[in-house]
Design an enzyme around this catalytic site. Structure first.
Site, PDB file in Angstrom:
ATOM      1  N   LYS A  30      11.945  -3.819  14.483  1.00 49.37           N
ATOM      2  CA  LYS A  30      12.343  -4.958  15.319  1.00 49.37           C
ATOM      3  C   LYS A  30      12.780  -4.522  16.719  1.00 49.37           C
ATOM      4  O   LYS A  30      12.516  -5.228  17.700  1.00 49.37           O
ATOM      5  CB  LYS A  30      13.454  -5.758  14.657  1.00 49.37           C
ATOM      6  CG  LYS A  30      14.814  -5.089  14.580  1.00 49.37           C
ATOM      7  CD  LYS A  30      15.839  -6.004  13.947  1.00 49.37           C
ATOM      8  CE  LYS A  30      17.196  -5.331  13.828  1.00 49.37           C
ATOM      9  NZ  LYS A  30      17.788  -5.001  15.134  1.00 49.37           N
ATOM     10  N   THR A  31      13.433  -3.362  16.838  1.00 47.69           N
ATOM     11  CA  THR A  31      13.859  -2.901  18.165  1.00 47.69           C
ATOM     12  C   THR A  31      12.654  -2.611  19.040  1.00 47.69           C
ATOM     13  O   THR A  31      12.639  -2.932  20.230  1.00 47.69           O
ATOM     14  CB  THR A  31      14.744  -1.653  18.045  1.00 47.69           C
ATOM     15  OG1 THR A  31      15.855  -1.939  17.186  1.00 47.69           O
ATOM     16  CG2 THR A  31      15.274  -1.234  19.403  1.00 47.69           C
ATOM     17  N   ASP A 214      18.896 -10.396  19.539  1.00 47.66           N
ATOM     18  CA  ASP A 214      18.777  -9.494  18.401  1.00 47.66           C
ATOM     19  C   ASP A 214      19.795  -9.884  17.331  1.00 47.66           C
ATOM     20  O   ASP A 214      20.831 -10.479  17.631  1.00 47.66           O
ATOM     21  CB  ASP A 214      19.031  -8.056  18.872  1.00 47.66           C
ATOM     22  CG  ASP A 214      18.663  -7.017  17.832  1.00 47.66           C
ATOM     23  OD1 ASP A 214      17.983  -7.380  16.854  1.00 47.66           O
ATOM     24  OD2 ASP A 214      19.055  -5.847  18.005  1.00 47.66           O
ATOM     25  N   GLU A 215      19.525  -9.542  16.074  1.00 50.40           N
ATOM     26  CA  GLU A 215      20.445  -9.816  14.951  1.00 50.40           C
ATOM     27  C   GLU A 215      20.891 -11.281  14.941  1.00 50.40           C
ATOM     28  O   GLU A 215      22.079 -11.594  14.818  1.00 50.40           O
ATOM     29  CB  GLU A 215      21.670  -8.886  15.020  1.00 50.40           C
ATOM     30  CG  GLU A 215      21.346  -7.407  15.086  1.00 50.40           C
ATOM     31  CD  GLU A 215      20.862  -6.832  13.763  1.00 50.40           C
ATOM     32  OE1 GLU A 215      20.651  -7.612  12.810  1.00 50.40           O
ATOM     33  OE2 GLU A 215      20.675  -5.606  13.682  1.00 50.40           O
ATOM     34  N   GLN A 245      19.843 -10.082   5.622  1.00 48.86           N
ATOM     35  CA  GLN A 245      20.835  -9.077   6.007  1.00 48.86           C
ATOM     36  C   GLN A 245      22.042  -9.701   6.699  1.00 48.86           C
ATOM     37  O   GLN A 245      22.742  -9.025   7.457  1.00 48.86           O
ATOM     38  CB  GLN A 245      20.200  -8.019   6.921  1.00 48.86           C
ATOM     39  CG  GLN A 245      19.132  -7.185   6.246  1.00 48.86           C
ATOM     40  CD  GLN A 245      18.692  -6.004   7.090  1.00 48.86           C
ATOM     41  OE1 GLN A 245      19.419  -5.032   7.271  1.00 48.86           O
ATOM     42  NE2 GLN A 245      17.484  -6.090   7.627  1.00 48.86           N
ATOM     43  N   ARG A 617      18.828   1.128   2.959  1.00 47.67           N
ATOM     44  CA  ARG A 617      19.239   2.257   3.811  1.00 47.67           C
ATOM     45  C   ARG A 617      18.501   3.535   3.411  1.00 47.67           C
ATOM     46  O   ARG A 617      18.477   4.504   4.172  1.00 47.67           O
ATOM     47  CB  ARG A 617      20.750   2.526   3.700  1.00 47.67           C
ATOM     48  CG  ARG A 617      21.695   1.415   4.117  1.00 47.67           C
ATOM     49  CD  ARG A 617      21.355   0.841   5.468  1.00 47.67           C
ATOM     50  NE  ARG A 617      20.513  -0.345   5.326  1.00 47.67           N
ATOM     51  CZ  ARG A 617      19.801  -0.870   6.314  1.00 47.67           C
ATOM     52  NH1 ARG A 617      19.803  -0.309   7.501  1.00 47.67           N
ATOM     53  NH2 ARG A 617      19.079  -1.952   6.122  1.00 47.67           N
TER      54      ARG A 617
END
Length: 755
Positions: A30-31, A214-215, A245, A617
C-alpha cells in the site's frame, strides 16, 4: 514508474480524478501505491506537488513517504503537505493563528502535560479528585473533542455529567489563558477554523485538489468530518486502508468510516489489493479463515505466489514458565539455523505476559529488546528540559512552570506553589505574572526562578537551536543535578541526545545556523495547480517548531528494532512491522481474546482483527503457544484454549504437543471437550480437565508439576513448571520465601517433601 506494479496496484495508481477506496491487505504494497500515486499525479501534470495533501498516522510514515517520492522523481518536497492529522492541523493553525483565536507562540500539550494541567485545575478549583478522577476528566474532555463537541454541545443528562461539563469549561478557559492546546484541540480548532472561515476554507479547497489518506480504518469521527470539509465538492479523495486491521477503537477509531466512505464518496470505486508479498500460504490462509468469522467486512482474500510454506506450529505447555522456556529453546534452534535474532518477534496481548518471557530470555543469556518501551520525549529528564525550553519561548506556560519551578530543588515547596496559584486564580493571570503578588521569602524564591528563566532567554538570544538547547540544559541545573544522582548517567546521556535531536531537526527543517528564538518567514513564489498562491507566509521560530515537533513525536515510537536482539512487544505495537519468525503467545480464553472483549460482539471482532494483525506479521514461520496454567496479577489461572485456535482450519496447523482437552466449537462461546458428550460437559469450570503430567526422571528422582520440594538455600516450594529431560531438565519452582526460581535438576539438590 508503474512497470513493476501488479495489475490492481497499477489500476489504483492510474485512476482518473475522483474518489476511490483502496482495500489494501497486509503486505500488499500500500505504501508503494500511495507514493507512486502522488508521483503519477505530478508527472502527468494532474497536480503540482503543492496541490496534494497526504495524511498518515505516524511521523515516521510521513518521512518515509517523502523519501520514497524523492527517490521516484527529483522534486522539492519541502512545500508538500504530508503528515499526520495533528501535524497538518498544527501547520494550519500556525499559519492562521489569529483567525483561530490563538497566540502566535501557542504550545502543544502532550498527553502527560494535559493530565498534569487537569490535576492542577482540579486542585485550584477545590474539586474532589476522588469523585472526579483526573484520568476520567481527561477521557471525558478528549472524547467530547473527538466528537466535535464544545462544553455547550455536550448533553447534560445528570448532575455528574453537568459537573464534568463545568470542569471542561474551566479547562478550556485555562488553556486559552495559558496559550496552550492539547492533541484533540489541534484537530477540533482546525476543523472549526475551516468551518467558520469561508475565505480560508475556499483557499484550501481550491489548493488541495488531491487528498490521499493512509490507514483510513484508523480515522475517528472528527477526522472523517475534517477530511469531508476539506475535500468540499471538487477534490478527489484517495483513501487507502484495511478494515480487517482496525484495532484502535479504544483511541476512538471508527472502522465504520470505511463503509461510510464507500457509500458517500467512492460509490463502487473500490480496488482490492490482495496479493501478499510478505508471507507464505499457510500463514495467509489461516488469517483469511480467522477473519472470515467477522461480520460486516468489506471483504478481501489474501494470496501469494510464494507457495504454501510451513504449517503454523502450535505448542501447549503445562505452565507459562514452561511456555517461556520452550520459546527460548526454539529461538536457540532458529538462531542455529542461521536466522537473525532481530528477525524473531515474541508477541503478547497483555504487557503482564512479558515478565516471565523476559526472565527466561535473561536467564538463558539471549539478548532481547522490549519494543515500544518508554519513548524518548516522554522520559523524565527530557520532559524537564523541554519544560525549560517552553518557558524560554512562553513564560506564561503554567504547566511547564509547575513541572520545573522546584526541579532541580530550589526551596520552593507545595505551599508556595499553592499561594502562587491562588493569586493567579484571583487576578486571572498566569503564574509568571502573579509572582510579584506572593509576599516574603516564598515570593523571593519564585522571583529568583523567574529571573533565571529571563537570564537564559537573554543569554540564548541569537543562538542557533542546538546551542540554545545545550545552554538551557546546562544552565537549568539539570546536568549538575543528575551528576549527583547515582543512577543519573543514563539521564545525562539522554539530555545530550536531546542536543543531537535539535541538531538533526535544524538541518532537516533548514533552520541550521538561524537564530532559534526569532521567527522565520518562508515565502515561495510557487503556485498550485489552480494558479493560487501558497498559504500565507508561515512565521515560526525554530525553537517553537522544535517544541511542536517534540510534542507531536511523543506519540510516535522512538525505539528502533535492535541489532541482533529478539523483539518483544504487544500485538498493538507490532502493527506495521514484519519478521521472519513470530511467536504469538498466550493463546487462551480471557487473554487472547481478552476477557474484557468477549461480552460484546464488537469487542470480540476487534480482538479477532488484532489476531489477524498478529498472524500477518510473520513472513516464514509462525508459532502459537499457550499454557494450561498461568500466573497473572498475582493469581494462578487455568484457562481454556483460545477460540481462535478452533477458527483456523486443521490443515494449516502442526501441533507439537498433543491436541486434546478443551476447545471452542467455532459456532459461539460455549466450550466443548474432545471425546465428551454434551451431557457430560461441566458447567463453567474454573479448571479445564487435563491429562496427568508424566514429569521428568533425573537419576533416581521423579519430578512432577505440583510436587512439594525443599532446597537448602531457598527453603520449601512447589514445582510449577518443567522442561527438558534427563540431566538437562529444568524446574520452575515457586518458593514460599524466595519467590520463583528456575533450577537445573541435574545440579540442584532438591528433596521431595510431598506429591
Amino acid at each position: 514508474m508503474i512497470d513493476k506494479l501488479n495489475d490492481p496496484q497499477r489500476e489504483a495508481v492510474t485512476l482518473p480524478p475522483g474518489h476511490a477506496l483502496v482495500l489494501a491487505g497486509a503486505g500488499s504494497g500500500k505504501t508503494r501505491v500511495l507514493t507512486t500515486r502522488m508521483a503519477w499525479l505530478i508527472q502527468t501534470r494532474q497536480s503540482s506537488p503543492l496541490g496534494i495533501l497526504a495524511v498518515t498516522f505516524t511521523n515516521k510514515a510521513a518521512r518515509e513517504m517523502l523519501a520514497r517520492i524523492s527517490a521516484i522523481m527529483p522534486i522539492d518536497t519541502r512545500g508538500m503537505w504530508i503528515g499526520t492529522f495533528h501535524g497538518l492541523c498544527n501547520r494550519l493553525l500556525r499559519a492562521h493563528f489569529r483567525d483561530a483565536g490563538l497566540p502566535q507562540a501557542f504550545q502543544i500539550l502532550d498527553t502527560a502535560d494535559q493530565f498534569a494541567a487537569i490535576k492542577r485545575l482540579l486542585k485550584a478549583n477545590n474539586i474532589d479528585d476522588e469523585k472526579y478522577p483526573p484520568r476520567d476528566v481527561q477521557r471525558f474532555i478528549n472524547c467530547a473533542k473527538e466528537e466535535g463537541q464544545r462544553p455547550g454541545d455536550v448533553e447534560a443528562y445528570d448532575s455528574f455529567r453537568r459537573r464534568m461539563i463545568e470542569i471542561y469549561t474551566l479547562y478550556e478557559a485555562q488553556c486559552q489563558r495559558e496559550g496552550v492546546v492539547d492533541f484533540p484541540e489541534l484537530l477540533l480548532r482546525a476543523f472549526e477554523l475551516l468551518s467558520r472561515n469561508e475565505p480560508i476554507r475556499n483557499h484550501y479547497q481550491r489548493r488541495f485538489r488531491h487528498i490521499l489518506v493512509d490507514e483510513f480504518q484508523d480515522t475517528n469521527n472528527l477526522q472523517y468530518r475534517w477530511l469531508t470539509l476539506l475535500a468540499g465538492d471538487g477534490a478527489s479523495v484517495f483513501a487507502v486502508g484495511d478494515d480487517d486491521q482496525s484495532i484502535y477503537a479504544f483511541r476512538g477509531a471508527n472502522v465504520g468510516n470505511m463503509a461510510d466512505f464507500e457509500r458517500d464518496f467512492a460509490r463502487g470505486a473500490v480496488i482490492r489489493l490482495e496479493q501478499n508479498y510478505r508471507s507464505y500460504g499457510h500463514i495467509l490462509d489461516a488469517a483469511n479463515a480467522l477473519i472470515s468469522h467477522n461480520t460486516g467486512r468489506l471483504g478481501k482474500n489474501l494470496w501469494t505466489e510464494q507457495g504454501a510454506g510451513e504449517q503454523i506450529r502450535v505448542v501447549e505447555q503445562p505452565t507459562d514458565f514452561a511456555e517461556a522456556q520452550w520459546i527460548v529453546d526454539e529461538i536457540r534452534s532458529l538462531v542455529a539455523e542461521g536466522r537473525s535474532r532481530h528477525e524473531i518477534a515474541i508477541l503478547y496481548r497483555s504487557n503482564a505476559q512479558s515478565r516471565v518471557i523476559e526472565h527466561a530470555l535473561f536467564s538463558s543469556a539471549i539478548p532481547y529488546k522490549v519494543y515500544g518501551g518508554l519513548r524518548f520525549f516522554e522520559r523524565q529528564e527530557i520532559k524537564h528540559a523541554l519544560a525549560y525550553l517552553r518557558l524560554i519561548s512562553n513564560p506564561d506556560d503554567d504547566t511547564s512552570w509547575v513541572r520545573v519551578v522546584n526541579f532541580p530543588p530550589r526551596g520552593i515547596g507545595a505551599r508556595t506553589i499553592e499561594s502562587l496559584m491562588d493569586q493567579a486564580r484571583t487576578y486571572d493571570t498566569s503564574l509568571a505574572a502573579s509572582v510579584a503578588r506572593v509576599p516574603g521569602k516564598a515570593g523571593s524564591n519564585l522571583a529568583q526562578f523567574l529571573v533565571s528563566i529571563s537570564q537564559m532567554a537573554e543569554a540564548t538570544r541569537g543562538l542557533p537551536l542546538p546551542e540554545l538547547v545545550e545552554h538551557v540544559i546546562e544552565h537549568s541545573g539539570l546536568i549538575a543535578h543528575y551528576k549527583l544522582d547515582k543512577e543519573g548517567a543514563d539521564r545525562i546521556e539522554n539530555l545530550n541526545e536531546l542536543v543531537t535531536a535539535a541538531t538533526v531537526f535544524a538541518i532537516e527543517e533548514h533552520f541550521d545556523g538561524l537564530p532559534a528564538g526569532e521567527s522565520v518567514q518562508w515565502v515561495s513564489s510557487a503556485t498550485d495547480s489552480m494558479g493560487d498562491s501558497l498559504t500565507p507566509a508561515e512565521n515560526i521560530s525554530p525553537l517553537a517548531s522544535f517544541l511542536s515537533h517534540a510534542a507531536l513525536e511523543a506519540g510516535d515510537n522512538q525505539a528502533q528494532a535492535g541489532q541482533q536482539a529478539v523483539q518483544l512487544m504487544t500485538v498493538h505495537a507490532a502493527k506495521g512491522l514484519e519478521f521472519d519468525a513470530v511467536f504469538i503467545t498466550g493463546m487462551e480464553e480471557g487473554l487472547f481474546p481478552h476477557e474484557n472483549s468477549v461480552l460484546e460482539p464488537s469487542g470480540l471482532e476487534e480482538e479477532r482483527r488484532l489476531m489477524y494483525v498478529a498472524i500477518t506479521r510473520a513472513r516464514e514461520r509462525l508459532y502459537f503457544s499457550l499454557a494450561q496454567s498461568r500466573m497473572l496479577h498475582g493469581q494462578t489461572r487455568y484457562p481454556m484454549r483460545s477460540r481462535f485456535l478452533s477458527e483456523v482450519p486443521d490443515q494449516h496447523l502442526k501441533w507439537l504437543t498433543p491436541k486434546q482437552q478443551v476447545a471452542f466449537d467455532g459456532h459461539g462461546s460455549e466450550p466443548r471437550w474432545a471425546g465428551a458428550s454434551r451431557a457430560s460437559i461441566p458447567n463453567r469450570p474454573s479448571v479445564a480437565p487435563r491429562s496427568p503430567t508424566t514429569g521428568v526422571l533425573v537419576g533416581s528422582q521423579h519430578f512432577r508439576i505440583g510436587q512439594g520440594v525443599s532446597h537448602g538455600r531457598f527453603g520449601e516450594g512447589t514445582i510449577i513448571g518443567l522442561s527438558g529431560s534427563g540431566l538437562e531438565a529444568q524446574a520452575q519452582i515457586q518458593f514460599r520465601d524466595a519467590g520463583t526460581k528456575t533450577l537445573a535438576l541435574g545440579i540442584a539438590k532438591l528433596d521431595i517433601t510431598h506429591g
